[in-house]
Design a protein around this motif. Structure first.
Motif, PDB file in Angstrom:
ATOM      1  N   THR A  15      95.893  80.890  42.699  1.00 57.69           N
ATOM      2  CA  THR A  15      94.990  81.992  43.018  1.00 57.69           C
ATOM      3  C   THR A  15      93.734  81.494  43.715  1.00 57.69           C
ATOM      4  O   THR A  15      93.302  82.060  44.728  1.00 57.69           O
ATOM      5  N   MET A  18      94.925  79.926  47.329  1.00 55.59           N
ATOM      6  CA  MET A  18      95.609  80.777  48.300  1.00 55.59           C
ATOM      7  C   MET A  18      94.980  82.163  48.462  1.00 55.59           C
ATOM      8  O   MET A  18      95.153  82.777  49.512  1.00 55.59           O
ATOM      9  N   GLU A  19      94.279  82.633  47.434  1.00 56.97           N
ATOM     10  CA  GLU A  19      93.728  83.987  47.523  1.00 56.97           C
ATOM     11  C   GLU A  19      92.204  84.008  47.603  1.00 56.97           C
ATOM     12  O   GLU A  19      91.643  84.701  48.450  1.00 56.97           O
ATOM     13  N   ILE A  20      91.541  83.275  46.743  1.00 54.71           N
ATOM     14  CA  ILE A  20      90.079  83.349  46.699  1.00 54.71           C
ATOM     15  C   ILE A  20      89.438  82.513  47.801  1.00 54.71           C
ATOM     16  O   ILE A  20      88.631  83.028  48.580  1.00 54.71           O
ATOM     17  N   ASN A  23      89.239  83.769  51.406  1.00 57.90           N
ATOM     18  CA  ASN A  23      88.474  84.996  51.592  1.00 57.90           C
ATOM     19  C   ASN A  23      86.971  84.811  51.402  1.00 57.90           C
ATOM     20  O   ASN A  23      86.221  85.783  51.441  1.00 57.90           O
ATOM     21  N   THR A  30      84.037  78.018  49.964  1.00 56.38           N
ATOM     22  CA  THR A  30      85.464  77.804  50.173  1.00 56.38           C
ATOM     23  C   THR A  30      85.873  76.427  49.647  1.00 56.38           C
ATOM     24  O   THR A  30      86.885  76.297  48.949  1.00 56.38           O
ATOM     25  N   SER A  34      88.264  75.585  46.381  1.00 55.29           N
ATOM     26  CA  SER A  34      89.443  74.730  46.564  1.00 55.29           C
ATOM     27  C   SER A  34      89.422  73.558  45.586  1.00 55.29           C
ATOM     28  O   SER A  34      90.454  73.207  44.996  1.00 55.29           O
TER      29      SER A  34
END
Length: 147
Positions: A15, A18-20, A23, A30, A34
């Motif tokens: 999550t 790949m998702e947060i 975006n 970012t 990660s």
């Protein structure tokens, strides 16, 4: 259903990565998301295998101590001999870490000792120590997923 910590952590990793992270607008955010995701992934792996790795390491170190004991004398022989016959009775990571740390300290002392001894038994023990440390590193290695 019984949610296991490694499943939860790995799900959180996916999550976050790949998702947060994709975006988020700021580069720092970012990157931070990660890294947190990657730490969750590593924690999930450690949860799954942590106790097994430590028990195997501890037993490998104890086996070396049992092999070395007959060739030693005095206080070193007593401490190495005693450590060689120990067991891991409590299998929590924190308890295994305490034992593992103590065994590693003693292994370093034994390694230092056998490096100064010219006999063939000392070379055998030194080789066993280096192999155990190499095996330890391999067991603890984390393969990162392809992204």
């Amino acid at each position: 259903m019984r949610p296991e910590a490694n499943d939860l952590l790995n799900g959180g990793f996916g999550t976050m990565l790949m998702e947060i992270a994709p975006n988020l607008n700021a580069t720092y955010s970012t990157g931070s998301a990660s890294v947190v995701g990657l730490l969750m992934y590593c924690a999930g792996i450690e949860y799954e295998r942590g106790a097994d790795v430590r028990v195997k390491e501890n037993e490998a170190f104890r086996a070396i101590f049992r092999d070395a004991t007959p060739h030693l004398t005095g206080d070193l022989q007593n401490r190495i001999g005693s450590a060689g016959h120990g067991t891991d009775d409590v299998l929590t990571i924190s308890a295994l870490n305490v034992t593992n740390d103590a065994l590693r300290e003693l292994l370093i002392e034994l390694h230092s000792h056998v490096e100064e001894v010219g006999d063939s038994w000392a070379r055998d023990i030194e080789h066993a120590i280096l192999k155990a440390l190499s095996d330890s590193g391999q067991m603890r290695k984390i393969e990162l997923p392809a992204l």
